[in-house]
Structures are given as C-alpha cells and as structure tokens.
Design a protein around this motif. Structure first.
Motif, PDB file in Angstrom:
ATOM      1  N   GLU A  35     -32.494  -1.805  16.595  1.00 13.82           N
ATOM      2  CA  GLU A  35     -33.569  -2.874  16.564  1.00 13.82           C
ATOM      3  C   GLU A  35     -33.770  -3.572  15.426  1.00 13.82           C
ATOM      4  O   GLU A  35     -33.091  -2.927  14.295  1.00 13.82           O
ATOM      5  N   ILE A  36     -34.533  -4.632  15.022  1.00 15.01           N
ATOM      6  CA  ILE A  36     -34.847  -5.411  14.004  1.00 15.01           C
ATOM      7  C   ILE A  36     -35.956  -4.396  13.204  1.00 15.01           C
ATOM      8  O   ILE A  36     -37.020  -4.412  13.706  1.00 15.01           O
TER       9      ILE A  36
ATOM     10  N   GLU B 241     -40.083 -12.786  17.688  1.00  4.55           N
ATOM     11  CA  GLU B 241     -40.883 -13.145  16.183  1.00  4.55           C
ATOM     12  C   GLU B 241     -39.633 -13.448  15.213  1.00  4.55           C
ATOM     13  O   GLU B 241     -40.063 -14.308  14.346  1.00  4.55           O
ATOM     14  N   ALA B 242     -38.604 -12.807  15.046  1.00  3.03           N
ATOM     15  CA  ALA B 242     -37.516 -12.823  14.000  1.00  3.03           C
ATOM     16  C   ALA B 242     -36.992 -14.436  14.143  1.00  3.03           C
ATOM     17  O   ALA B 242     -36.843 -14.943  13.349  1.00  3.03           O
ATOM     18  N   ARG B 243     -36.846 -14.678  15.602  1.00  6.35           N
ATOM     19  CA  ARG B 243     -36.311 -15.972  15.743  1.00  6.35           C
ATOM     20  C   ARG B 243     -37.306 -17.074  15.221  1.00  6.35           C
ATOM     21  O   ARG B 243     -36.995 -18.260  14.705  1.00  6.35           O
ATOM     22  N   ARG B 244     -38.630 -16.802  15.530  1.00  4.04           N
ATOM     23  CA  ARG B 244     -39.693 -17.894  15.071  1.00  4.04           C
ATOM     24  C   ARG B 244     -39.795 -17.904  13.784  1.00  4.04           C
ATOM     25  O   ARG B 244     -39.829 -19.104  13.092  1.00  4.04           O
ATOM     26  N   LEU B 245     -39.366 -16.845  12.753  1.00  6.62           N
ATOM     27  CA  LEU B 245     -39.353 -16.951  11.497  1.00  6.62           C
ATOM     28  C   LEU B 245     -38.285 -17.718  10.664  1.00  6.62           C
ATOM     29  O   LEU B 245     -38.372 -18.545   9.840  1.00  6.62           O
ATOM     30  N   ILE B 246     -37.069 -17.098  11.076  1.00  3.91           N
ATOM     31  CA  ILE B 246     -35.842 -17.567  10.700  1.00  3.91           C
ATOM     32  C   ILE B 246     -35.025 -18.670  11.469  1.00  3.91           C
ATOM     33  O   ILE B 246     -34.143 -19.513  10.943  1.00  3.91           O
ATOM     34  N   GLY B 247     -35.526 -19.068  12.625  1.00  2.00           N
ATOM     35  CA  GLY B 247     -34.822 -19.926  13.599  1.00  2.00           C
ATOM     36  C   GLY B 247     -35.180 -21.303  13.246  1.00  2.00           C
ATOM     37  O   GLY B 247     -34.976 -22.160  14.300  1.00  2.00           O
ATOM     38  N   PHE B 248     -35.359 -21.862  12.224  1.00  2.00           N
ATOM     39  CA  PHE B 248     -35.692 -23.228  12.095  1.00  2.00           C
ATOM     40  C   PHE B 248     -34.418 -24.272  12.095  1.00  2.00           C
ATOM     41  O   PHE B 248     -33.609 -23.835  11.629  1.00  2.00           O
ATOM     42  N   GLU B 249     -34.855 -25.468  12.311  1.00  2.00           N
ATOM     43  CA  GLU B 249     -33.701 -26.210  12.465  1.00  2.00           C
ATOM     44  C   GLU B 249     -33.328 -26.851  10.842  1.00  2.00           C
ATOM     45  O   GLU B 249     -34.186 -27.011  10.228  1.00  2.00           O
ATOM     46  N   VAL B 250     -32.122 -26.978  10.754  1.00  2.00           N
ATOM     47  CA  VAL B 250     -31.456 -27.367   9.200  1.00  2.00           C
ATOM     48  C   VAL B 250     -30.972 -28.807   9.519  1.00  2.00           C
ATOM     49  O   VAL B 250     -29.938 -28.927  10.394  1.00  2.00           O
ATOM     50  N   VAL B 251     -31.616 -29.815   8.929  1.00  2.00           N
ATOM     51  CA  VAL B 251     -30.828 -31.196   8.995  1.00  2.00           C
ATOM     52  C   VAL B 251     -30.078 -31.528   7.849  1.00  2.00           C
ATOM     53  O   VAL B 251     -30.410 -31.191   6.732  1.00  2.00           O
ATOM     54  N   GLU B 252     -28.864 -31.906   7.981  1.00  2.00           N
ATOM     55  CA  GLU B 252     -27.894 -32.380   6.883  1.00  2.00           C
ATOM     56  C   GLU B 252     -28.244 -33.890   6.752  1.00  2.00           C
ATOM     57  O   GLU B 252     -28.134 -34.701   7.480  1.00  2.00           O
ATOM     58  N   SER B 253     -28.221 -34.309   5.377  1.00  2.00           N
ATOM     59  CA  SER B 253     -28.365 -35.689   5.044  1.00  2.00           C
ATOM     60  C   SER B 253     -27.591 -35.940   3.755  1.00  2.00           C
ATOM     61  O   SER B 253     -27.469 -35.098   2.890  1.00  2.00           O
TER      62      SER B 253
END
Length: 333
Positions: free
Chosen positions: A114-115, A44-56
C-alpha cells in the motif's frame, strides 16, 4: 521550523503507517491531515498528485509589448493553480503522476502493498510515491521498512525513476547504498514514445518487497559482524571530516571540530546509533543520521532536501563514500 515550512509540509507530504513507525519527525502532535495511522488512501494520493497539466507554447514579451514565441520550448502549467512548473523542450513527454507512480507500481508489486508516503516537491514540479508493506520488519534490534519509490518531474530534473530502499524506524533514516540501490533502479526519460508496464518493472527489479527486506537483513548481519575499535572510529572521523589538529585556527577547523563532536555524541550516546557502536553498522548509521537530521541545509527545508537527495541518488553516494573510507581504515589498521 518556520510556520510557512510547517504548512508547506502538511499540504504537500503525506505519511502513512504512523502506528508502525510513529509520525514524521516534523509533524505536529495534532496533525491529522498529513499523517495517517495506516496506509494512505489511494484517493488521497490521487487528490494530491493527480492534478491536470496543460501544455502551452512558451512566449517572451518584447519591450514593444509584442509576444515572441520561443522556438522548440513549451510551458507545463498546473491547471488548478495556473502555475508554470516547467519549460522543457517541445519533445518532452509528460508522464502522468497517477499512472506512472501509482498504477504501474501497484500492478508490478501486486497485493499486500500500500501507499506509505506520497508528496510533491519543488512547488509541485516533482512528484513521488512510496509503496510499503503494512508490517514493519525486525532483525538484530533494528526495525525497518523496505520500500519501492517512484518519482517523476515536470521541470526536467528527474527522469521517471523507480528505486528500492529501506527506512530505519528508530530514526526515520532512508537507506539506499546498503541495498545496492544502483542495481535495482529503472529510469525512463521523458521522450516521445516512452512507456513502462508492470512486466518491464518485474523484469528489471526481479524482486519483491519481501526480498528487499531479506537483502537488508543479510547486509545488516554483515555490517554488524565487522568490529570497529575506538581508535579506528577516531581515525575514521579524521578521514571523514578532516583532522582538526592539522588545520589552522579558523572557520574550517571550528566546523570540523563541531562535526566530530556531534558524530561522537551520536555514536556513543544517541539511542538511534549507540546500541550499534563498535560495529561498521554503527559507524555508517552515525554518518547517515548526521546527514539526514543534523547537517546544515542550504536553503529549502530538510524534508524536501532529504527527499531530493535520495531520489537523485546523492544519499547513496554519501553512504558509499563513508563506507569506502571506513573499509580503507579497517584494512590498514
């Protein structure tokens, strides 16, 4: 609280161990999406904060419609929402949320933790995770939860930071200065080649969560042993808020009087503070409870404001200033 703020909190902040400390003060009774009776599941923590960041590359549009690349700058974009979260210099190194906030701390602390909470602030530009024991500690009538929090940012507002603290269960206050938090903090700037591992964290902190709890109880005993008379409390109020009797009529005087009335109510009658009135601990918790739950918030919402103040060190500064003011009074009266 507005419906928009409520929805934002439920979508971006997750709180665990509610069977130990109760739901967050802002949570709805039927909220089962942001509040967890036990630890927050890692997935659940990964789902919330684990988004991909693209550099441009960062570009500006000229009046002619032509694109002009901005030198030495780049855009950091959240891939799933196409939201620009930061525009730092090209040398700014992104610290992956899951690797730096979760894996590093799990490896450092080992088993048994734990978290306890995890979230996004500033529209996702700031991410944090807080690690706790399952059990709540108790001492001298207080119930509290030691923690280590990790925070990082995409908007240049935070170096990746690891810091310790404790949370009072009775009022959800986050405490920093009482544990000497400035001495147990590790910061890593987002520079090329920056890295951290469990061994470095272990050497810097040289402490585990149980020892943070022991430090808190020792400090609590010290503060409870210091008596504060009603006269000293009144003198502290005047020093802390300004003495209304020395002010001309107007907004400043009215605000000082209102703040003193509220602090008096907390100190003498509120169950979050009153059991410890007459001690240095009671005075400091009156101030802490006011700052975190009752003080006027300029823009944003109280939950995000409190979190950013703690993570940025402002909470520790406020606590230290209040303590220094009280200590001056105690040594001269």
């Amino acid at each position: 609280m507005s419906q928009e703020t409520q929805e934002w909190l439920e979508q971006n902040i997750k709180v665990g161990f509610t069977t130990e400390r109760g739901k967050a003060w802002w949570a709805r009774e039927d909220d089962d999406t942001s509040q967890f009776p036990g630890a927050i599941p890692t997935e659940e923590a990964r789902r919330l904060i684990g988004f991909e960041v693209v550099e441009s590359p960062l570009a500006a549009i000229l009046p002619s419609g032509e694109f002009l690349t901005v030198p030495d700058k780049k855009a950091l974009i959240r891939a799933d929402t196409a939201t620009v979260l930061g525009t730092p210099g090209t040398g700014y190194l992104v610290h992956d949320n899951c690797a730096w906030l979760l894996e590093n701390v799990f490896a450092f602390l080992g088993g048994g933790v734990e978290i306890g909470s995890v979230g996004l602030l500033r529209g996702g530009a700031v991410a944090f995770a807080q690690m706790e024991f399952k059990e709540t500690m108790q001492h001298a009538g207080e119930r509290f939860r030691p923690f280590i929090t990790a925070v990082t940012s995409l908007d240049s507002s935070f170096a990746t930071t690891y810091k310790s603290g404790a949370q009072r269960v009775v009022c959800d206050n986050t405490l920093a200065a009482f544990l000497g938090a400035d001495n147990v903090t590790l910061r890593k700037r987002h520079t090329s080649g920056s890295k951290v591992n469990a061994e470095e964290l272990r050497q810097r902190f040289n402490v585990q969560l149980g020892e943070i709890g022991d430090a808190f109880t020792a400090e609590l005993d010290q503060l409870l042993d210091v008596s504060v008379s009603d006269a000293q409390w009144a003198e502290f109020l005047n020093a802390h808020t300004g003495d209304p009797s020395e002010m001309d009529k107007g907004r400043t005087k009215s605000l000082a009087e209102k703040k003193q009335d509220t602090l008096n109510e907390l100190y003498f009658h509120d169950p979050r503070v009153a059991p410890w009135s007459g001690s240095e601990w009671g005075v400091l918790q009156a101030v802490s409870t006011f700052q975190q739950h009752l003080a006027t918030i300029q823009g944003g919402n109280r939950v995000e404001t409190n979190a950013l103040k703690f993570l940025g060190g402002k909470t520790a500064v406020e606590e230290a200033e209040a303590r220094a003011t009280l200590d001056r009074i105690l040594t001269t009266t």
